[in-house]
Design an enzyme around this catalytic site. Structure first.
Site, PDB file in Angstrom:
ATOM      1  N   SER A  33       1.501  -1.293  -0.247  1.00 22.89           N
ATOM      2  CA  SER A  33       0.261   0.076   0.166  1.00 22.89           C
ATOM      3  C   SER A  33       0.991   1.662  -0.707  1.00 22.89           C
ATOM      4  CB  SER A  33      -0.742  -0.076   1.142  1.00 22.89           C
ATOM      5  OG  SER A  33      -2.090  -0.912   1.700  1.00 22.89           O
ATOM      6  N   HIS A  64      -3.188   0.532  -4.931  1.00 23.26           N
ATOM      7  CA  HIS A  64      -2.870  -0.239  -5.852  1.00 23.26           C
ATOM      8  C   HIS A  64      -2.871  -0.243  -7.239  1.00 23.26           C
ATOM      9  CE1 HIS A  64      -2.164  -2.990  -1.891  1.00 23.26           C
ATOM     10  NE2 HIS A  64      -2.097  -1.822  -1.116  1.00 23.26           N
ATOM     11  N   HIS A  86      -5.715  -8.590  -1.610  1.00 25.21           N
ATOM     12  CA  HIS A  86      -5.687  -9.175   0.640  1.00 25.21           C
ATOM     13  C   HIS A  86      -6.534 -10.627   0.672  1.00 25.21           C
ATOM     14  CE1 HIS A  86      -4.044  -5.248   0.090  1.00 25.21           C
ATOM     15  NE2 HIS A  86      -2.866  -5.780   0.652  1.00 25.21           N
ATOM     16  N   TYR A  88      -8.790  -9.614   2.331  1.00 18.48           N
ATOM     17  CA  TYR A  88     -10.491  -9.614   3.228  1.00 18.48           C
ATOM     18  C   TYR A  88     -11.131  -8.665   1.556  1.00 18.48           C
ATOM     19  CZ  TYR A  88      -7.716  -5.210   2.172  1.00 18.48           C
ATOM     20  OH  TYR A  88      -6.922  -4.578   1.106  1.00 18.48           O
ATOM     21  N   GLU A  89     -10.346  -8.810   0.556  1.00 18.03           N
ATOM     22  CA  GLU A  89     -11.112  -8.318  -0.559  1.00 18.03           C
ATOM     23  C   GLU A  89     -12.342  -9.321  -1.035  1.00 18.03           C
ATOM     24  OE1 GLU A  89      -8.787  -6.378  -3.193  1.00 18.03           O
ATOM     25  OE2 GLU A  89      -6.450  -5.992  -1.310  1.00 18.03           O
ATOM     26  N   ALA A 116       2.998  -2.342   4.207  1.00 22.87           N
ATOM     27  CA  ALA A 116       2.653  -1.027   5.205  1.00 22.87           C
ATOM     28  C   ALA A 116       2.239  -1.044   6.457  1.00 22.87           C
ATOM     29  CB  ALA A 116       1.549   0.050   4.248  1.00 22.87           C
ATOM     30  N   MET A 217      -1.963  -6.485   7.272  1.00 24.43           N
ATOM     31  CA  MET A 217      -3.241  -7.451   6.130  1.00 24.43           C
ATOM     32  C   MET A 217      -1.902  -8.132   4.845  1.00 24.43           C
ATOM     33  SD  MET A 217      -6.031  -4.526   6.386  1.00 24.43           S
ATOM     34  CE  MET A 217      -6.365  -2.936   8.571  1.00 24.43           C
ATOM     35  N   SER A 218      -1.220  -8.691   5.332  1.00 25.81           N
ATOM     36  CA  SER A 218      -1.239  -9.140   3.845  1.00 25.81           C
ATOM     37  C   SER A 218       0.255 -10.057   4.472  1.00 25.81           C
ATOM     38  CB  SER A 218      -0.396  -8.352   3.334  1.00 25.81           C
ATOM     39  OG  SER A 218       0.298  -7.275   3.413  1.00 25.81           O
ATOM     40  N   ASN A 241       1.660   3.873  10.347  1.00 23.09           N
ATOM     41  CA  ASN A 241       0.843   4.721  11.639  1.00 23.09           C
ATOM     42  C   ASN A 241       1.564   4.337  13.339  1.00 23.09           C
ATOM     43  OD1 ASN A 241      -0.434   2.674  10.267  1.00 23.09           O
ATOM     44  ND2 ASN A 241      -1.903   2.086  12.186  1.00 23.09           N
ATOM     45  N   HIS A 253      -6.479   5.077   6.647  1.00 27.50           N
ATOM     46  CA  HIS A 253      -6.164   4.176   4.961  1.00 27.50           C
ATOM     47  C   HIS A 253      -5.497   5.241   4.639  1.00 27.50           C
ATOM     48  CE1 HIS A 253      -4.813   1.657   2.137  1.00 27.50           C
ATOM     49  NE2 HIS A 253      -5.943   2.369   0.862  1.00 27.50           N
TER      50      HIS A 253
HETATM   51  N1  HPA Z   1      -3.184  -2.186  11.512  1.00 29.94           N
HETATM   52  C1  HPA Z   1      -2.897  -3.268  10.474  1.00 29.94           C
HETATM   53  N2  HPA Z   1      -2.805  -3.165   8.906  1.00 29.94           N
HETATM   54  C2  HPA Z   1      -2.223  -2.122   8.910  1.00 29.94           C
HETATM   55  C3  HPA Z   1      -1.952  -0.966   9.765  1.00 29.94           C
HETATM   56  C4  HPA Z   1      -2.604  -1.068  10.988  1.00 29.94           C
HETATM   57  O1  HPA Z   1      -2.140  -0.355  11.624  1.00 29.94           O
HETATM   58  N3  HPA Z   1      -1.343  -0.053   9.052  1.00 29.94           N
HETATM   59  C5  HPA Z   1      -1.223  -0.593   8.055  1.00 29.94           C
HETATM   60  N4  HPA Z   1      -1.575  -1.346   7.981  1.00 29.94           N
END
Ligand code: HPA
Length: 278
Positions: A33, A64, A86, A88-89, A116, A217-218, A241, A253
């Site tokens: 990401s 993406h 991903h 979740y998609e 990310a 998440m990947s 973050n 996001h």
């Molecule tokens: N949590 C989960 N997935 C993420 C995060 C997060 O804080 N930041 C970027 N991808």
């Protein structure tokens, strides 16, 4: 049984790609990401949008781009995924793992995977890079793994070892390049959750307690396929973050994509340095 891909499926895709690409890639690169920019500096680039490749999972997430880029980076023949799919998609784990299988069929021996991630380790700050030294496969422990289904013995064993997922030599090289280029490189354990909702403060305290440094998440599904097939792996997280351990801040996001702008130049220098010293 669900839909599982066969060796013939992977080879059909690989052959379709070979019709358009005249180099054999040895290094695969997955850009997460907000990190896709690095692919724009590939030399002699041949680009193939994901939707033109049979079975290829198309990323639906902002940030993406959704294409493969073949060419040279620091003298290496590379195959770059500018964006990924991903779980979740809505894709199956078999679909999430498919691109790495195709990489292996095309000749890729080393996978450099980026993502990310949110920091769970309080010593990390947004914009930091983290060398992934190991992962927690929480999503896999609950049965969601691309290795579910008939094992393709031609590709790897039914029960692959996961003792050394992240290649030590590549990790050492990444540290050396980071030092030489004055790039601060954190290190730690990445944990993969399904998402797409970010974590609650209680989730994050749990993740910290079980030994995670960064959460995303990947990556873990793709890396599992890579190791099953004997591909060497270097993994780098871009910390986008701070984990919201106290519930006082919000995670968005947009924040993840903005941090990508700070991370990309450092990540590019690190990856270029690694490729140059291969
Ligand atoms: N949590 C989960 N997935 C993420 C995060 C997060 O804080 N930041 C970027 N991808």
């Amino acid at each position: 049984m669900g839909k599982f891909f066969t060796l013939a499926d992977y080879d059909e895709i690989a052959n379709r790609i070979r019709e358009r690409v005249n180099i054999e890639p040895h290094v695969g690169l997955i850009l997460g990401s907000g990190l896709g920019q690095l692919a724009d500096s590939i030399e002699n680039a041949i680009k193939i949008p994901y939707h033109k490749i049979p079975h290829w999972p198309v990323s639906t997430v902002v940030g993406h781009q959704g294409r493969l880029v073949f060419g040279q980076l620091e003298g290496q023949n590379v195959m770059v995924m500018q964006g990924r799919a991903h779980y979740y998609e809505g894709y199956s784990m078999a679909e999430v793992g498919l691109p790495v299988r195709v990489m292996q069929r095309l000749g890729v021996e080393t996978l450099i995977v980026t993502n990310a991630a949110g920091s769970v380790n309080p010593n990390f700050s947004p914009g930091d890079l983290m060398l992934i030294t190991d992962h927690l496969n929480l999503i896999g422990m609950t049965g969601r793994t691309p290795l579910r289904g008939p094992n393709l013995d031609e590709l790897g064993p039914r029960f692959p070892d996961m003792g050394r997922v992240y290649d030590r030599e590549l990790g050492a090289l990444a540290r050396k390049v980071a030092t030489e280029n004055q790039i601060q490189l954190q290190e730690g354990v990445y944990i993969c959750l399904a998402g797409p909702a970010f974590e609650t403060p209680a989730d994050l305290r749990f993740l910290r307690a079980i030994g995670a440094d960064a959460v995303g998440m990947s990556t873990v599904p793709e890396v599992t396929v890579a190791r099953h097939g004997g591909t060497r792996v270097l993994g780098i997280s871009g910390i986008s973050n701070k984990a919201n351990l106290d519930g006082d801040t919000l995670t968005t996001h947009e924040e993840v994509l903005e941090a990508g702008q700070i991370i990309v130049p450092k990540l590019a220098a690190l990856i270029r340095g690694v490729l140059r010293n291969f």
